[in-house]
Design a protein around this motif. Structure first.
Motif, PDB file in Angstrom:
ATOM      1  N   LYS A  61      -5.260  14.473  -1.158  1.00 35.71           N
ATOM      2  CA  LYS A  61      -6.582  14.480  -1.457  1.00 35.71           C
ATOM      3  C   LYS A  61      -6.915  14.698  -2.865  1.00 35.71           C
ATOM      4  O   LYS A  61      -8.124  14.051  -3.480  1.00 35.71           O
ATOM      5  CB  LYS A  61      -7.492  15.294  -0.563  1.00 35.71           C
ATOM      6  N   ILE A  89       0.818  -0.936   0.122  1.00 27.97           N
ATOM      7  CA  ILE A  89      -0.225   0.077  -0.008  1.00 27.97           C
ATOM      8  C   ILE A  89       0.751   1.315   0.082  1.00 27.97           C
ATOM      9  O   ILE A  89       1.883   1.261   0.460  1.00 27.97           O
ATOM     10  CB  ILE A  89      -1.015   0.056   1.196  1.00 27.97           C
ATOM     11  N   PRO A 119      -5.551  10.572  -7.399  1.00 25.46           N
ATOM     12  CA  PRO A 119      -6.574   9.653  -7.579  1.00 25.46           C
ATOM     13  C   PRO A 119      -6.566   8.523  -6.718  1.00 25.46           C
ATOM     14  O   PRO A 119      -5.188   8.464  -6.175  1.00 25.46           O
ATOM     15  CB  PRO A 119      -6.359   9.210  -8.972  1.00 25.46           C
ATOM     16  N   GLY A 120      -7.474   7.769  -6.326  1.00 25.23           N
ATOM     17  CA  GLY A 120      -7.428   6.627  -5.448  1.00 25.23           C
ATOM     18  C   GLY A 120      -8.435   6.525  -4.347  1.00 25.23           C
ATOM     19  O   GLY A 120      -9.217   7.424  -4.276  1.00 25.23           O
ATOM     20  N   LYS A 121      -8.077   5.798  -3.369  1.00 24.42           N
ATOM     21  CA  LYS A 121      -9.101   5.690  -2.664  1.00 24.42           C
ATOM     22  C   LYS A 121      -8.993   6.646  -1.195  1.00 24.42           C
ATOM     23  O   LYS A 121      -8.007   7.457  -1.267  1.00 24.42           O
ATOM     24  CB  LYS A 121      -9.159   4.363  -1.840  1.00 24.42           C
ATOM     25  N   ASP A 122      -9.645   6.267  -0.149  1.00 24.48           N
ATOM     26  CA  ASP A 122      -9.536   7.033   1.238  1.00 24.48           C
ATOM     27  C   ASP A 122      -8.135   7.074   1.764  1.00 24.48           C
ATOM     28  O   ASP A 122      -7.256   6.137   1.455  1.00 24.48           O
ATOM     29  CB  ASP A 122     -10.388   6.420   2.215  1.00 24.48           C
TER      30      ASP A 122
END
Length: 134
Positions: free
Chosen positions: A60, A27, A63-66
């Motif tokens: 923030k 990650i 692009p991507g998730k939380d």
């Protein structure tokens, strides 16, 4: 995460055989530090050394998730004081220690929250998800 948390985790995850190690190592991670010179000890880690609010805004916008903040209370307090937290996930355990660092530092003004979701687990643990009310 902050530098102290990074150093602790980087000393464990890269060589761990824990079932979560593969995910933890793959990650993308960001360590917020003005003193750390490299983050080569843990794969997929980069350093954010600029203004914390500006660095969070850049993250923030990617692009991507939380984004998930992990770390000690000093780092979390800085995020709370900057007003960059979009959601609080609190876990209430059925135990009381009678000590510990407060989650919310001395605030200049009240932080009004609204409950988004709550889950009670059979173990007695509660997960409470709050968002800023404004």
């Amino acid at each position: 995460m902050g530098r102290v948390t990074y150093e602790a985790m980087a000393g464990f995850w890269p060589t761990s055989d824990h079932p979560s190690a593969k995910a933890m190592n793959e990650i993308p991670k960001v360590v917020f530090s003005r003193t750390l010179e490299s983050a080569d000890d843990w794969p997929e880690t980069r350093i954010a050394s600029g203004d914390t609010a500006a660095e969070i805004a850049k993250l923030k916008a990617e692009p991507g998730k939380d984004l998930v903040a992990a770390g000690g209370t000093a780092f979390l307090h800085s995020l709370i004081k900057l007003g960059v937290v979009d959601e609080y996930r609190l876990w209430v355990l059925p135990a009381a220690t009678g000590r510990g660092a407060p989650l919310f530092p001395e605030l200049a003004e009240p932080l009004n929250l609204r409950l988004v979701k709550s889950t009670a687990f059979p173990s007695g643990v509660l997960e409470l998800i709050y968002a800023p009310a404004g």
